[in-house]
Design an enzyme around this catalytic site. Structure first.
Site, PDB file in Angstrom:
ATOM      1  N   GLU A 216       0.866  -1.188   0.000  1.00 12.51           N
ATOM      2  CA  GLU A 216       0.000   0.000   0.000  1.00 12.51           C
ATOM      3  C   GLU A 216       0.895   1.227   0.000  1.00 12.51           C
ATOM      4  O   GLU A 216       1.957   1.239   0.639  1.00 12.51           O
ATOM      5  CB  GLU A 216      -0.897   0.017   1.244  1.00 12.51           C
ATOM      6  CG  GLU A 216      -1.699   1.315   1.350  1.00 12.51           C
ATOM      7  CD  GLU A 216      -2.884   1.238   2.296  1.00 12.51           C
ATOM      8  OE1 GLU A 216      -2.881   0.369   3.180  1.00 12.51           O
ATOM      9  OE2 GLU A 216      -3.804   2.063   2.136  1.00 12.51           O
TER      10      GLU A 216
ATOM     11  N   CYS B  56      -6.651   0.882   2.813  1.00 10.55           N
ATOM     12  CA  CYS B  56      -7.629   1.985   2.835  1.00 10.55           C
ATOM     13  C   CYS B  56      -7.466   2.945   1.670  1.00 10.55           C
ATOM     14  O   CYS B  56      -8.373   3.728   1.378  1.00 10.55           O
ATOM     15  CB  CYS B  56      -7.512   2.755   4.144  1.00 10.55           C
ATOM     16  SG  CYS B  56      -8.028   1.794   5.559  1.00 10.55           S
TER      17      CYS B  56
ATOM     18  N   ASN C 292     -12.217  -3.188   0.505  1.00  7.67           N
ATOM     19  CA  ASN C 292     -11.178  -3.488   1.500  1.00  7.67           C
ATOM     20  C   ASN C 292     -11.834  -3.727   2.853  1.00  7.67           C
ATOM     21  O   ASN C 292     -12.443  -4.764   3.066  1.00  7.67           O
ATOM     22  CB  ASN C 292     -10.168  -2.332   1.538  1.00  7.67           C
ATOM     23  CG  ASN C 292      -9.112  -2.505   2.616  1.00  7.67           C
ATOM     24  OD1 ASN C 292      -8.553  -3.592   2.745  1.00  7.67           O
ATOM     25  ND2 ASN C 292      -8.851  -1.481   3.399  1.00  7.67           N
ATOM     26  N   GLU C 293     -11.740  -2.745   3.750  1.00  7.28           N
ATOM     27  CA  GLU C 293     -12.331  -2.933   5.090  1.00  7.28           C
ATOM     28  C   GLU C 293     -13.709  -2.299   5.131  1.00  7.28           C
ATOM     29  O   GLU C 293     -13.908  -1.265   5.760  1.00  7.28           O
ATOM     30  CB  GLU C 293     -11.427  -2.301   6.140  1.00  7.28           C
ATOM     31  CG  GLU C 293     -10.222  -3.141   6.471  1.00  7.28           C
ATOM     32  CD  GLU C 293      -9.357  -2.532   7.568  1.00  7.28           C
ATOM     33  OE1 GLU C 293      -9.566  -1.362   7.935  1.00  7.28           O
ATOM     34  OE2 GLU C 293      -8.464  -3.251   8.045  1.00  7.28           O
TER      35      GLU C 293
HETATM   36  O1  AHR Z   1      -2.165  -1.423   6.814  1.00 10.94           O
HETATM   37  C1  AHR Z   1      -2.628  -0.149   7.150  1.00 10.94           C
HETATM   38  C2  AHR Z   1      -4.132  -0.048   7.077  1.00 10.94           C
HETATM   39  O2  AHR Z   1      -4.711  -0.889   8.025  1.00 10.94           O
HETATM   40  C3  AHR Z   1      -4.747  -0.489   5.786  1.00 10.94           C
HETATM   41  O3  AHR Z   1      -4.775   0.501   4.845  1.00 10.94           O
HETATM   42  C4  AHR Z   1      -6.133  -0.852   6.185  1.00 10.94           C
HETATM   43  O4  AHR Z   1      -6.709  -1.808   5.335  1.00 10.94           O
HETATM   44  C5  AHR Z   1      -6.007  -1.286   7.613  1.00 10.94           C
HETATM   45  O5  AHR Z   1      -6.915  -0.645   8.425  1.00 10.94           O
END
Ligand code: AHR
Length: 648
Positions: A44, A236, A367-368
């Site tokens: 990321e 994220c 994602n989340e």
């Molecule tokens: O790894 C950091 C963040 O943690 C990521 O972007 C997210 O998916 C999680 O909350």
């Protein structure tokens, strides 16, 4: 007094014959195939992982598109004078609207200097400077200089801008020395004016020597892990703080100068780690991610926005009946990765230099995300994607937590849909990892497979700036990973997160690999990941003590695999206690096991110990020969051990 050593010897014998612990490995009873994707990496653009990190561009804000156009730049006067004007052609050039007009007077040198990403790391060697420019008035000569932090000239060259049409110019510069926090100076002399844009500096020595490519040392650390997959672009960052700020892959695959820059969501996320100079240029875009996956021999796993922004931020959603363009992005991505060169997106891939398909097999949708809004949107994607591409495996998210109502709800709903993979995230304290080595022992085997998509032990607490990549965290992750391996029939992918962090520009800690502008090191957690990945084997086999799997009894954890191709039996033993232990290895079901084996030991007596840029291998695996037949193998306190036995 004299008899003491003899008595001690006797006691040892008694201990050996009566108290000796034995691990039984049933090498001929495989319980699961180890998926080639079992151990992978999560990428990321957080902590300057892409711009300022993996993407080897050294100029920050190369096209004046940051919110404040002169971020990273300063005027430079060496006896000369002039003026910089930022021009914005938003209507004509929406992708890259701004450029600078430089007007110089006749005397001396006038110019601009770029500070790089918290300084510009320059090593002795060759660099390629490039610029888009056009003459607008008179005649101006450009001198390009690499300078050390003390202002010493490391390299110099000159360029003449000959045309009044936009043109790209290139100049090779050879630095004679090294500077951690150097700078790029561009000086103009003569009398006149010119427009400049896309000022760029790359080392020649990028990964595989690709112009405009990736930092070789950072990719090498990834390659050494032999990852089974690479997940990108996050995290994220996929969601965005709002929908406008979501990651859109199509914006990242055009010519470099047409990739529309965007603020990085981590720029403002944490008040305690504000990073106002954090933007995404997308120089590392989807084409480059696919290429990286191919270089690493890893399956590409892109995660796409599902029509929802981050639910910790705005939580904006796209109306269900407006989801079409988002789903189309997913279809087009498959065409970009796998389509024939005669298709629109497959053609673009070919034009970019890769006529062969990338053989994409997995896509994550969201994602989340959580609650019914997510499930509804996932279903809309799934319907279309599965109809057109039934063989592409879809990953659904189980939300941000490892348990709780949102997690339960996601599992319930996605199990009904029988999705291919569920992505679980756990950022927890080390004790949680130690306690959860049996987490997957009782999961339903008829439901979705598990992707342990983001995890890392947090020494202080989730997202705390005090978190450290210390030995206790790495050790607890290793203990937990024996549980993943033992359940390899269910867990088919896993990745530590986040991957990279710049020591001067991070937002989130802990991270697997830390770097500055010249150096990089793997944390103890990195070596744990690497040990498991390079010793993944082909099939999980039972390893037991008195008929029980080792999931933390006396703080010992174990898992075992065989490698049918390399003809090896590999046992992983994690001793999370402060006492040494020893095991006789009773390997059943293989003939001709060699007596001499190899043991890789990753250990430290100090749970707080860390690796650093100056001591990058304070905790790193040490390989030794060990005798395995009829003789117990000693296991150090607080250690991760990989014992590799070969068959003759
Ligand atoms: O790894 C950091 C963040 O943690 C990521 O972007 C997210 O998916 C999680 O909350």
């Amino acid at each position: 007094m004299r008899k003491a050593p003899f008595i001690f010897f006797l006691l040892c014998c008694v201990q050996l014959s009566y108290g000796q612990r034995t691990l039984t490995v049933q090498a001929d009873k495989p319980v699961a195939e180890i998926a080639p994707t079992m151990w992978g990496i999560f990428f990321e653009d957080i902590n300057f992982a892409a711009d300022g990190g993996l993407y080897a561009e050294l100029v920050k804000n190369r096209s004046f598109e940051f919110s404040m156009p002169m971020t990273g730049w300063k005027e430079l006067k060496r006896g000369g004078s002039g003026k910089i004007l930022i021009i914005n052609l938003a209507d004509k050039k929406p992708q890259n609207p701004r450029f600078a007009n430089i007007k110089v007077d006749a005397n001396g040198n006038y110019g601009i200097t770029n500070e790089g990403f918290r300084g510009m790391g320059i090593k002795a060697g060759t660099y390629v400077f490039s610029i888009w420019a056009r003459k607008t008035e008179g005649d101006v000569t450009m001198t390009v200089e690499l300078a050390s932090s003390s202002g010493k000239e490391l390299a110099v060259g000159s360029l003449a801008v000959v045309s009044d049409e936009w043109k790209r110019y290139e100049l090779a510069l050879t630095a004679t020395d090294t500077s951690l926090k150097g700078a790029l100076n561009i000086l103009f002399s003569g009398k006149g004016a010119l427009d400049i844009d896309m000022l760029s500096l790359f080392p020649k020595n990028t990964w595989k020597g690709r112009p405009g490519g990736l930092r070789a040392d950072l990719v090498q650390l990834l390659a050494d892990m032999k990852p089974g997959f690479i997940r990108f672009p996050g995290g994220c960052i996929v969601e965005g703080r709002d929908l406008n700020n979501r990651y859109q892959w199509k914006q990242t695959v055009s010519a470099i100068e047409d990739r529309k820059l965007m603020i990085n969501r981590w720029n403002t996320e944490f008040r305690h780690r504000l990073t106002p100079d954090y933007f995404q240029t997308f120089g590392l875009g989807f084409y480059e991610y696919f290429l990286l996956a191919e270089d690493l021999g890893a399956e590409p796993l892109p995660i796409l926005n599902c029509g929802m922004a981050c639910q910790y931020n705005t939580g904006e959603v796209v109306a269900l009946n407006e989801l079409g363009p988002y789903i189309q992005d997913a279809l087009d991505l498959i065409e970009f990765a796998n389509g024939d060169v005669t298709t629109h997106w497959g053609g673009l891939r070919a034009e970019m230099g890769h006529p062969q398909p990338f053989n994409l097999k997995y896509i994550g949708i969201g994602n989340e995300q959580w609650d019914e809004q997510y499930v509804e949107r996932f279903i809309a994607f799934e319907k279309v994607l599965k109809k057109q591409y039934p063989h592409i495996k879809l990953v659904a998210g189980a939300g941000p937590s490892a348990e709780g109502p949102r997690f339960e709800y996601a599992w319930k709903e996605f199990s009904k849909l029988n999705v291919d993979l569920m992505d679980e995230h756990y950022y927890k304290e080390p004790a949680w990892f130690l306690k959860n080595a049996h987490r997957y022992d009782n999961y339903d085997r008829k439901g979705p497979k598990v992707f342990a998509g983001e995890y890392a032990a947090q020494s202080r607490g989730i997202a705390s700036a005090e978190n450290r990549n210390n030995w206790q965290c790495a050790l607890s992750e290793a203990a937990f990973m024996t549980g993943l391996e033992r359940n390899a029939d269910l867990v088919v992918m896993s990745s530590y997160a986040p991957l990279f962090a710049h020591v001067d520009a991070w937002q989130w800690t802990p991270d697997l690999i830390w770097f500055d502008n010249l150096r990089a090191y793997g944390t103890p957690n990195y070596y744990v990941q690497k040990l498991f990945a390079v010793n993944k084997g082909t099939h999980a086999v039972p390893v037991t003590e008195n008929g029980l799997a080792l999931t933390g009894q006396d703080s010992v954890y174990a898992s075992a695999v065989i490698d049918k191709t390399a003809k090896k039996v590999i046992v992983k033993i994690v001793n999370a206690s402060a006492a040494p232990v020893s095991f006789l290895l009773n390997v059943q079901g293989v003939k001709g096991l060699k007596n001499e084996a190899i043991i890789d030991v990753l250990a430290s007596d100090d749970r707080q110990a860390v690796n650093t840029l100056d001591d990058p291998k304070a905790i790193a695996p040490v390989e030794q020969a060990v005798t395995v037949k009829g003789k117990p193998v000693s296991i150090r306190p607080l250690s991760v051990n990989v014992i590799t036995m070969s068959v003759q």
